[in-house]
Scaffold this active site. Sequence first.
Site, PDB file in Angstrom:
ATOM      1  N   SER A  68      34.046 144.389  31.527  1.00 43.21           N
ATOM      2  CA  SER A  68      35.034 145.451  31.297  1.00 43.21           C
ATOM      3  C   SER A  68      34.349 146.759  30.930  1.00 43.21           C
ATOM      4  O   SER A  68      33.238 146.769  30.403  1.00 43.21           O
ATOM      5  CB  SER A  68      35.988 145.051  30.166  1.00 43.21           C
ATOM      6  OG  SER A  68      36.663 143.864  30.473  1.00 43.21           O
TER       7      SER A  68
HETATM    8  N1  SAH Z   1      35.446 139.592  28.687  1.00 44.98           N
HETATM    9  C1  SAH Z   1      34.664 139.775  29.893  1.00 44.98           C
HETATM   10  C2  SAH Z   1      35.509 140.381  31.009  1.00 44.98           C
HETATM   11  C3  SAH Z   1      35.338 139.613  32.257  1.00 44.98           C
HETATM   12  S1  SAH Z   1      36.502 139.951  33.542  1.00 44.98           S
HETATM   13  C4  SAH Z   1      33.397 140.558  29.637  1.00 44.98           C
HETATM   14  O1  SAH Z   1      33.210 141.050  28.525  1.00 44.98           O
HETATM   15  O2  SAH Z   1      32.566 140.662  30.535  1.00 44.98           O
HETATM   16  C5  SAH Z   1      37.681 138.657  33.319  1.00 44.98           C
HETATM   17  C6  SAH Z   1      37.175 137.247  33.396  1.00 44.98           C
HETATM   18  O3  SAH Z   1      38.307 136.401  33.225  1.00 44.98           O
HETATM   19  C7  SAH Z   1      36.534 136.840  34.738  1.00 44.98           C
HETATM   20  O4  SAH Z   1      35.253 136.341  34.497  1.00 44.98           O
HETATM   21  C8  SAH Z   1      37.485 135.750  35.265  1.00 44.98           C
HETATM   22  O5  SAH Z   1      36.818 134.720  35.971  1.00 44.98           O
HETATM   23  C9  SAH Z   1      38.103 135.239  33.979  1.00 44.98           C
HETATM   24  N2  SAH Z   1      39.394 134.559  34.119  1.00 44.98           N
HETATM   25  C10 SAH Z   1      40.452 134.884  34.926  1.00 44.98           C
HETATM   26  N3  SAH Z   1      41.469 134.003  34.757  1.00 44.98           N
HETATM   27  C11 SAH Z   1      41.048 133.096  33.818  1.00 44.98           C
HETATM   28  C12 SAH Z   1      41.636 131.931  33.234  1.00 44.98           C
HETATM   29  N4  SAH Z   1      42.850 131.492  33.563  1.00 44.98           N
HETATM   30  N5  SAH Z   1      40.906 131.253  32.322  1.00 44.98           N
HETATM   31  C13 SAH Z   1      39.655 131.653  31.965  1.00 44.98           C
HETATM   32  N6  SAH Z   1      39.047 132.744  32.486  1.00 44.98           N
HETATM   33  C14 SAH Z   1      39.736 133.461  33.405  1.00 44.98           C
END
Ligand code: SAH
Length: 222
Positions: A68
């Site tokens: 993010s």
């Molecule tokens: N918090 C992260 C943001 C990653 S983007 C950071 O600091 O980098 C969002 C993430 O959510 C992605 O890696 C995606 O695979 C994950 N995601 C999406 N749906 C999900 C679900 N149902 N359960 C767990 N992870 C999920």
Amino acid sequence: MIRKQEDNYRHKGLRQKLTDLIKEKGISDENVLAAINSIPRHFFLSPEMERYAYEDRALNIGEGQTISQPYTVAFQSQLLQVQPGHKILEIGTGSMYQATVLAELKANVYTIERQKSLFANTKFFPLKGKYPSIKFFYGDGFEGLPTFAPFDRVIITAGAPEIPMKLVEQMKINGIMVIPVDEGEGQRMLRITKMENGDLNEEAFDMFSFVPMLKGVEKGKL
Ligand code: SAH
């Protein structure tokens, strides 16, 4: 994917500038700003992406997913009102950066990722020694972690189609959830507070742009 990384004066200088920028954009929580200023974001990126680490933007982390934008991480962290010792559930581990910000705020973090290869990377978390309190899980965030519930705080870092009731059930009374919920063109950041009588108080903030929160798990190429 273990790489020897250093955090030098150039990185620290860029990070201070990024922190100042985020403050100018309206983040006022000093603990959150200090966390952004102290965590080497470039440790969480691939060699190709590292050079952009201190720009205020989301970056690719593989599997079509993103780390993010720093402002978004700060915004969600501020809304969460983290206290030392809080038990926090994070949905969407991704790069592990947001989880580390929460750990720097002295929370005990339980974070879930549905993409197998991103979860596999957590084994090589570069700051494991400094933040032993982060626990990584592979699974579907829609299910939460009933075994470890209830949580003081829940943070969703992917765009949710709606507020997942299973996660609301895993919140303590007076607990807070910060969640971006789809509104067509992007997601509205919501803060949900579970009241004494179990009712939910909802506050709406700005619009953001997240990758989607998806059901089930992704095994990827094994
Ligand atoms: N918090 C992260 C943001 C990653 S983007 C950071 O600091 O980098 C969002 C993430 O959510 C992605 O890696 C995606 O695979 C994950 N995601 C999406 N749906 C999900 C679900 N149902 N359960 C767990 N992870 C999920």
